[in-house]
Design a protein around this motif. Structure first.
Motif, PDB file in Angstrom:
ATOM      1  N   ARG A  54      32.589  40.139  46.265  1.00 33.81           N
ATOM      2  CA  ARG A  54      32.749  41.242  47.306  1.00 33.81           C
ATOM      3  C   ARG A  54      33.384  40.968  48.605  1.00 33.81           C
ATOM      4  N   LEU A  55      33.264  39.648  48.835  1.00 33.85           N
ATOM      5  CA  LEU A  55      34.229  39.242  50.062  1.00 33.85           C
ATOM      6  C   LEU A  55      35.656  39.443  49.964  1.00 33.85           C
ATOM      7  N   HIS A  56      35.962  39.242  48.502  1.00 34.47           N
ATOM      8  CA  HIS A  56      37.409  39.390  48.341  1.00 34.47           C
ATOM      9  C   HIS A  56      37.715  40.816  47.590  1.00 34.47           C
ATOM     10  N   GLY A  57      36.674  41.677  47.586  1.00 34.40           N
ATOM     11  CA  GLY A  57      37.040  42.942  47.031  1.00 34.40           C
ATOM     12  C   GLY A  57      37.459  42.915  45.662  1.00 34.40           C
ATOM     13  N   LEU A  58      36.777  41.854  44.769  1.00 39.09           N
ATOM     14  CA  LEU A  58      37.119  41.716  43.454  1.00 39.09           C
ATOM     15  C   LEU A  58      35.896  42.350  42.701  1.00 39.09           C
ATOM     16  N   ALA A  59      36.216  42.896  41.431  1.00 37.83           N
ATOM     17  CA  ALA A  59      35.327  43.479  40.758  1.00 37.83           C
ATOM     18  C   ALA A  59      34.571  42.387  39.825  1.00 37.83           C
TER      19      ALA A  59
ATOM     20  N   THR B  66      46.638  38.868  33.999  1.00 32.42           N
ATOM     21  CA  THR B  66      46.781  38.486  35.574  1.00 32.42           C
ATOM     22  C   THR B  66      45.791  38.899  36.368  1.00 32.42           C
ATOM     23  N   GLN B  67      45.134  40.087  36.348  1.00 31.15           N
ATOM     24  CA  GLN B  67      43.958  40.271  37.049  1.00 31.15           C
ATOM     25  C   GLN B  67      42.811  39.539  36.753  1.00 31.15           C
ATOM     26  N   ARG B  68      42.366  39.300  35.611  1.00 33.64           N
ATOM     27  CA  ARG B  68      41.393  38.636  35.267  1.00 33.64           C
ATOM     28  C   ARG B  68      41.353  37.129  35.466  1.00 33.64           C
ATOM     29  N   THR B  69      42.502  36.428  35.328  1.00 36.15           N
ATOM     30  CA  THR B  69      42.464  35.057  35.556  1.00 36.15           C
ATOM     31  C   THR B  69      42.303  34.864  36.867  1.00 36.15           C
ATOM     32  N   ARG B  70      43.263  35.722  37.912  1.00 31.72           N
ATOM     33  CA  ARG B  70      43.068  35.658  39.406  1.00 31.72           C
ATOM     34  C   ARG B  70      41.628  35.985  39.851  1.00 31.72           C
ATOM     35  N   THR B  71      41.041  36.866  39.330  1.00 35.79           N
ATOM     36  CA  THR B  71      39.539  37.022  39.830  1.00 35.79           C
ATOM     37  C   THR B  71      38.552  35.798  39.295  1.00 35.79           C
ATOM     38  N   ALA B  72      38.581  35.322  38.150  1.00 32.80           N
ATOM     39  CA  ALA B  72      37.814  34.349  37.677  1.00 32.80           C
ATOM     40  C   ALA B  72      38.002  33.007  38.651  1.00 32.80           C
TER      41      ALA B  72
ATOM     42  N   SER C 249      35.941  34.185  26.668  1.00 35.69           N
ATOM     43  CA  SER C 249      36.271  35.474  26.483  1.00 35.69           C
ATOM     44  C   SER C 249      36.738  36.598  27.824  1.00 35.69           C
ATOM     45  N   LEU C 250      37.570  36.335  28.554  1.00 37.14           N
ATOM     46  CA  LEU C 250      37.508  36.774  30.072  1.00 37.14           C
ATOM     47  C   LEU C 250      38.607  37.936  29.989  1.00 37.14           C
ATOM     48  N   ILE C 251      39.192  38.561  29.036  1.00 35.39           N
ATOM     49  CA  ILE C 251      40.111  39.401  29.218  1.00 35.39           C
ATOM     50  C   ILE C 251      39.740  40.931  28.793  1.00 35.39           C
ATOM     51  N   VAL C 252      39.339  40.890  27.588  1.00 33.52           N
ATOM     52  CA  VAL C 252      39.161  42.330  26.964  1.00 33.52           C
ATOM     53  C   VAL C 252      38.147  43.151  27.495  1.00 33.52           C
TER      54      VAL C 252
ATOM     55  N   GLN D 258      49.237  30.660  44.010  1.00 40.50           N
ATOM     56  CA  GLN D 258      48.537  31.945  43.850  1.00 40.50           C
ATOM     57  C   GLN D 258      47.367  31.682  42.851  1.00 40.50           C
ATOM     58  N   ASP D 259      46.108  32.163  43.077  1.00 41.81           N
ATOM     59  CA  ASP D 259      45.098  32.191  42.242  1.00 41.81           C
ATOM     60  C   ASP D 259      45.299  32.632  40.867  1.00 41.81           C
ATOM     61  N   GLY D 260      44.754  31.845  39.901  1.00 41.66           N
ATOM     62  CA  GLY D 260      45.234  32.638  38.554  1.00 41.66           C
ATOM     63  C   GLY D 260      46.436  32.336  37.838  1.00 41.66           C
ATOM     64  N   GLN D 261      47.297  32.173  38.529  1.00 46.49           N
ATOM     65  CA  GLN D 261      48.790  31.945  38.083  1.00 46.49           C
ATOM     66  C   GLN D 261      48.952  30.773  37.104  1.00 46.49           C
ATOM     67  N   PHE D 262      48.402  29.590  37.595  1.00 44.22           N
ATOM     68  CA  PHE D 262      48.524  28.663  36.350  1.00 44.22           C
ATOM     69  C   PHE D 262      47.562  28.722  35.225  1.00 44.22           C
ATOM     70  N   ALA D 263      46.465  29.449  35.259  1.00 38.25           N
ATOM     71  CA  ALA D 263      45.644  29.842  34.343  1.00 38.25           C
ATOM     72  C   ALA D 263      46.269  30.771  33.563  1.00 38.25           C
ATOM     73  N   GLU D 264      46.753  31.650  33.711  1.00 37.83           N
ATOM     74  CA  GLU D 264      47.511  32.640  32.884  1.00 37.83           C
ATOM     75  C   GLU D 264      48.792  31.999  32.341  1.00 37.83           C
TER      76      GLU D 264
END
Length: 338
Positions: free
Chosen positions: A236-241, A316-322, A204-207, A27-33
């Motif tokens: 945009r393709l993945h609906g990410l902010a 979880t959201q930001r690591t996944r998005t990045a 600084s990808l979270i706050v 899952q994208d971002g899981q290892f990053a988190e």
């Protein structure tokens, strides 16, 4: 600063377009988190020259080596002034440690992914009185988040065939006025400078309220379109902010030393350029829990327990998005259609 060979490689880089399919096994971002939380928990107080910083460097080098990268540590001396309550300043030297990992591609040109490992080192009695930096600062946002995302990118890209080489650079002493960037740039050989097509900076990808993909002030617009704008298209393709300053960043003074040195730059950082002095230093709307609109350098705020409580699910959201944006972007940039 680029030779004809490098400009030709840039042109090839700009011709790419398709998103490469990714494995669904992870899952994208899981290892990053996981890495973000591990580093913040086990290596707080990663101040330049501290035991925690050296242990972090050992840990990162081991991670890169186990992924199959050629990796080494690089020490350097960083100097700063400490200001006492009476106004007197005294010079201090620390021995900082950066970590470099590389994977060779078919061509000598490279894409660099850069972040920093160190947390804020108090430089005055006032800093200590206000609990800024120090041994208890976990630095989950600043900058275990950048380290976590970098490690997942390195893990996933270690299995991808490359046309252009990749270099992961973890700097130290960034909180001492970008001393890590200064040292790295000073040691770059002319050939390496010529062959560096792009620098991607993670910090600084979270706050922050929004996740910004910004180009450097010296980045050619053609490169910005195929890096910054391409990242936004993938979002945009993945609906990410995702957000950007667009061309407005051109009017701002260059703060990143890689940008000042003339390297094309893509910066990824969570902040809010619409607030404060519109310089990106105020990360989010001021609130009861973030009265200054920032968690920077504050041990009581930039820690896992506080961020999990008041920004639930954000890590979880930001690591996944990045990762979901950067992984296909870097994959296609490193393997252009030539």
């Amino acid at each position: 600063m680029f030779s004809r060979l490098c400009l030709g490689a840039l042109a090839a880089l700009l011709s790419c377009g398709a998103v490469f399919p990714l494995s669904a096994a992870q899952q994208d971002g899981q290892f990053a988190e996981q890495q973000l939380r591990h580093i913040a928990t086990y290596f707080p107080g990663r101040m330049a020259g501290s035991p925690a910083e050296m242990l972090t460097a050992d840990y990162l080098q081991r991670q890169f080596t186990e992924m199959g990268y050629e990796s080494n540590k690089r020490t350097f001396t960083a100097r700063y002034q400490y200001r006492a309550q009476n106004g007197r300043t005294t010079p201090h030297n620390v021995t900082a440690t950066s970590v470099i990992a590389a994977k060779a591609g078919d061509a000598p040109q490279q894409i660099m992914i850069v972040t920093h490992a160190d947390t804020y080192l108090p430089s005055s009695d006032s800093d200590r009185q206000h609990n800024l930096g120090g041994l208890t600062l976990q630095g989950a946002d600043d900058n275990a988040s950048g380290l976590g995302v970098m490690l997942e990118l390195a893990q996933r890209l270690s299995k991808v065939p490359l046309h252009y080489s990749l270099r992961f650079v973890v700097l130290s002493a960034e909180e001492l006025g970008q001393r890590g960037e200064e040292d790295y740039l000073a040691r770059m050989k002319p050939e390496e400078k010529k062959n560096t097509l792009l620098v991607i900076s993670l910090d600084s990808l979270i706050v922050g309220d929004k996740l910004y993909f910004d180009s450097g002030s010296n980045t050619p617009e053609a490169v910005a379109r195929q890096t910054r704008d391409r990242a936004l298209a993938i979002a945009r393709l993945h609906g990410l902010a995702a957000a950007t300053n667009g061309k407005a960043v051109k009017a701002l003074p260059a703060e990143d030393l890689f940008d000042k040195a003339g390297f094309p730059l893509l910066s990824l950082r969570a902040t809010n350029w619409d607030l404060g002095k519109h310089d990106g230093k105020q990360q989010r709307t001021a609130s009861r829990h973030f009265p200054q609109g920032t968690s920077m350098h504050q041990a009581s705020l930039d820690n896992l327990a506080f961020l999990d409580r008041w920004l639930p699910g954000r890590m979880t959201q930001r690591t996944r998005t990045a990762v979901k944006i950067l992984l296909p972007l870097i994959t296609e940039l490193a393997n252009p259609k030539i």
